[in-house]
Design an enzyme around this catalytic site. Structure first.
Site, mmCIF file in Angstrom:
data_model
loop_
_atom_site.group_PDB
_atom_site.id
_atom_site.type_symbol
_atom_site.label_atom_id
_atom_site.label_comp_id
_atom_site.label_asym_id
_atom_site.label_seq_id
_atom_site.Cartn_x
_atom_site.Cartn_y
_atom_site.Cartn_z
ATOM 1 N N LYS A 143 -4.908 -31.064 3.445
ATOM 2 C CA LYS A 143 -5.928 -30.776 2.431
ATOM 3 C C LYS A 143 -6.277 -31.991 1.587
ATOM 4 O O LYS A 143 -7.411 -32.152 1.135
ATOM 5 C CB LYS A 143 -5.439 -29.645 1.512
ATOM 6 C CG LYS A 143 -5.327 -28.292 2.192
ATOM 7 C CD LYS A 143 -6.694 -27.708 2.488
ATOM 8 C CE LYS A 143 -6.610 -26.288 3.005
ATOM 9 N NZ LYS A 143 -7.933 -25.816 3.484
ATOM 10 N N GLU B 244 -11.167 -23.465 -5.257
ATOM 11 C CA GLU B 244 -10.582 -22.173 -4.888
ATOM 12 C C GLU B 244 -9.368 -22.492 -4.025
ATOM 13 O O GLU B 244 -9.304 -23.548 -3.403
ATOM 14 C CB GLU B 244 -11.590 -21.337 -4.099
ATOM 15 C CG GLU B 244 -11.685 -21.632 -2.591
ATOM 16 C CD GLU B 244 -12.202 -23.023 -2.260
ATOM 17 O OE1 GLU B 244 -12.908 -23.601 -3.095
ATOM 18 O OE2 GLU B 244 -11.896 -23.533 -1.164
ATOM 19 N N SER C 182 -0.477 -29.128 10.391
ATOM 20 C CA SER C 182 -1.365 -29.359 9.247
ATOM 21 C C SER C 182 -0.666 -29.353 7.898
ATOM 22 O O SER C 182 -1.173 -29.894 6.927
ATOM 23 C CB SER C 182 -2.491 -28.325 9.250
ATOM 24 O OG SER C 182 -1.942 -27.025 9.270
#
Lengths: 406, 265
Positions: A99, A121, A388
């Site tokens: 991210k 969010e 990830s």
């Protein structure tokens, strides 16, 4: 359309209005159009400018710790007894997931825009943490919207965000998960649009977000491609990544899209099983519709109401998906497959025990599918799995499933 | 002629301002809506905006969000909304009804089917919050074919060149969103509304209604002094949670009468 006769320059997508074929676009209230126009113009101007690229690359190298390794998971490969499995170690990034690649990029855009407040969010909390992190680093006010259910499931990440100086607002409306957090973030943005930059965490939402999030995440695939060539002398046979909104997957896939020999698998959250209807797999069992600013595959009922999703992983618990994935599905370039909660938990345990790497529950879906795929593949084949994120944030969830009080 | 145009023409000829009132279909229960619609008309509403319940009403503030949630608890959908409009038309053939909602339920039904069924039920206009003119696709043509007006929004952030672009594709009336924010917000600035409405009038003869943040007769009068009418929503929807269901119609009617009085003062 078969992938072989498709002469598509994937880098030129989306079109000027943000469409990937019938998907994508800009389905928002009029108040936001101007802000999206400004953002698209700013991004268009900056994206190829050498000073912007250099600043982004420098932050990724020295702050995030890139390049992330491409690691040959030898023991996992032996255990499965099929294709060679390589892991792209996004779990080793600062803040523990892919991210941050995107939040670094969007923070640079926020800096250029001169806006002093950022909102985000978050589902599992990884994007919220990554946003709070870049906000702390740039001295920006940060507000994170998080579904009240997810606030409970991901208490550790909530506390991390607070330590970083962010305000976390639990969202009590609707299903109290990621989709409702996104609704509330949009409501904040429409109210504070003059001084607020909205850092969307996945490759979805109104144009230009799916494009710019993808571009920032493409560092994953560019590195993996070069690392694979260097370590093995050739391209991989297959790529595997989990898909919630789909930012880690598009980041890995995109730089390989024109390599027609490379198969790609996007792994959705099968929850209790796609056949039960209790899942979060719109590409496996949804239809195209409009939500959160884009046209894409959605989970909805016969009246067009968005339905509740189910997944053991908060980060995949979302009824939509990035529009580029919908487009890649329809053209057949990428295969989208479900992995159930149980299978994902097995993937989590498997990687933890044989490689000493604890994957995030999101990434555990990709691990579980890669094991299936490797078992059915030739021993000389190479599979790259996008790892990830790391699983530290999930240990309380895993303990609860195991009936252990930590 | 479409009812919206004939109603607004008549008001203009009389030098009166339009009062547009909004409730969500099925809020708080499917049984209360029809009576409430009639009560609004009896107490001075010129045009009705009927909200189509949606699971993710992104443009709404907390009051109208709750309205959507209450209606969805009863499973109220777009199809039920057509039924209510058809029942309303059994006794009222003159008051225009605009459906207000979000793109996905319309998309799911299909644009052609939507336009045909809406026309059949007696719907006069559609306002879809998340369908800017660029994304209308075939909907525009389907609405035209069914004689349903396509109501478009203009916001405080809409740039000047874009206003002309929007008014060119709009019909019925222009809905000017009075503030940056969600429905029911409380920071209306009349001077900025006046300025923007003037800019809209340079590009179109369509009437301009002002909505978002209009909570009483006083604010309704203030905005309609600089436009053709006012839209009141949250102030009515907020009554739905407070009163028992057999009092809903009369309470809403009473509130509409108050606002009408303020508007006409």
């Amino acid at each position: 359309m078969s992938t072989n006769d498709a002469v598509i320059d994937f880098k030129q997508m989306p079109d000027a209005k943000g469409h990937f074929g019938q998907f994508g676009g800009r389905f928002v209230s009029e108040t936001l159009i101007h802000a999206l126009d400004e953002l698209a113009e700013m991004y268009e101007e900056l994206k190829d400018r050498p000073d912007f690229r250099e600043e982004f690359d420098r932050d990724l190298a020295h702050y995030v710790g890139r390049p992330s390794p491409l690691y040959f998971a030898e023991r996992l490969t032996q255990k499965v007894g099929g294709a060679r499995i390589y892991l792209k170690r996004e779990d080793l990034n600062h803040t523990g997931a892919h991210k941050v690649n995107n939040t670094i990029g969007q923070a640079l855009l926020a800096k250029h825009s001169g806006k002093k407040r950022v909102i985000a969010e978050t589902g599992a909390g990884q994007h919220g943490v990554a946003s709070a992190t870049v906000a702390a680093r740039l001295g920006l006010e940060c507000v994170v919207y998080m579904g009240a259910e997810d606030v409970k499931r991901q208490a550790l990440n909530v506390y991390r965000m607070k330590l970083l100086g962010a305000t976390v607002i639990p969202v009590e409306s609707g299903s109290k998960t990621l989709k409702d957090a996104m609704n509330e973030a949009m409501r904040d943005w429409v109210t504070n649009v003059d001084d607020t930059f909205y850092i969307i965490g996945t490759a979805a939402g109104p144009h230009p977000y799916p494009q710019l999030v993808r571009d920032f995440q493409c560092v994953i695939g560019r590195e993996a491609r070069a690392q694979c060539l260097e370590q093995t002398g050739r391209l991989p046979d297959a790529l595997v990544a989990c898909v919630g909104g789909g930012s880690n997957a598009i980041g890995l896939f995109h730089p390989f899209l024109n390599d027609s020999s490379v198969a790609m698998y996007g792994v959705e959250a099968g929850g209790h099983g796609v056949e039960t209807g209790r899942h979060a797999a719109p590409l496996s069992d949804g239809i195209p519709g409009i939500l959160h600013g884009n046209r894409t595959y959605l989970m909805e009922d016969e009246n067009g109401q968005i339905i509740e999703t189910h997944s053991v992983s908060a980060g995949l618990d979302y009824p939509g998906v990035g529009p580029e994935h919908s487009w890649l599905k329809d053209m057949g370039r990428v295969s989208y497959v479900p992995i159930n909660d149980d299978e994902a938990m097995n993937g989590f345990r498997s990687l933890t025990r044989v490689e000493g790497i604890m994957p995030a529950l999101e990434s555990s879906h990709a691990i579980a599918y890669a094991e299936k795929l490797a078992a059915a593949s030739d021993k000389d084949d190479i599979i790259i799995v996008n790892l990830s994120g790391r699983g530290d944030k999930d240990i309380l969830t895993v303990a609860e499933i195991d009936g252990i009080k930590v | 002629m479409n009812r919206i145009t004939s109603t607004l023409n008549a008001l203009r000829a009389e030098g009166r301002k339009a009062l547009v009132t909004y409730i969500v279909n099925g809020d708080p229960t499917p049984q209360t809506t029809l009576d409430t619609l009639h009560a609004m008309v009896a107490n001075g509403a010129d045009i009705i905006e009927l909200g189509v319940p949606f699971s993710d009403p992104m443009a709404e503030g907390p009051t109208i969000q709750r309205g959507h949630e209450r209606a969805l608890e009863h499973g109220v959908s777009l199809k039920d909304t057509f039924d209510v409009v058809a029942q309303f038309r059994e006794t009222n053939q003159s008051t225009p009804i605009v459906l207000m909602g979000y793109a996905n339920p319309v998309e799911r039904m299909g644009y052609k089917a939507f336009a045909e069924r809406a026309a059949q039920a007696g719907v006069d206009g559609l306002l879809t919050v998340d369908l800017p003119p660029e994304e209308l696709g075939d909907l525009d043509a389907e609405l035209r074919a069914a004689n349903i007006e396509n109501i478009l929004l203009i916001a405080p952030t809409t740039a000047k060149e874009r206003i002309a672009h929007i008014t060119a594709s709009a019909s019925g009336f222009i809905y000017y969103v009075s503030l940056k924010g969600v429905t029911g917000a409380g920071h209306l600035d009349i001077d900025s509304v006046a300025e923007k409405v003037a800019a809209i009038r340079e590009t179109t003869d369509l009437p301009v209604m002002v909505g978002f943040g209009i909570k009483d007769g006083q604010t309704a009068k203030a905005v309609s002094a600089v436009a053709d009418g006012a839209v009141v929503g949250s102030a009515l929807v907020s009554l739905m949670s407070d009163v028992s269901s057999n009092e809903i119609a009369s309470k809403v009617g009473q509130k509409v009468a108050e606002i009408r009085q303020g508007l006409d003062k």
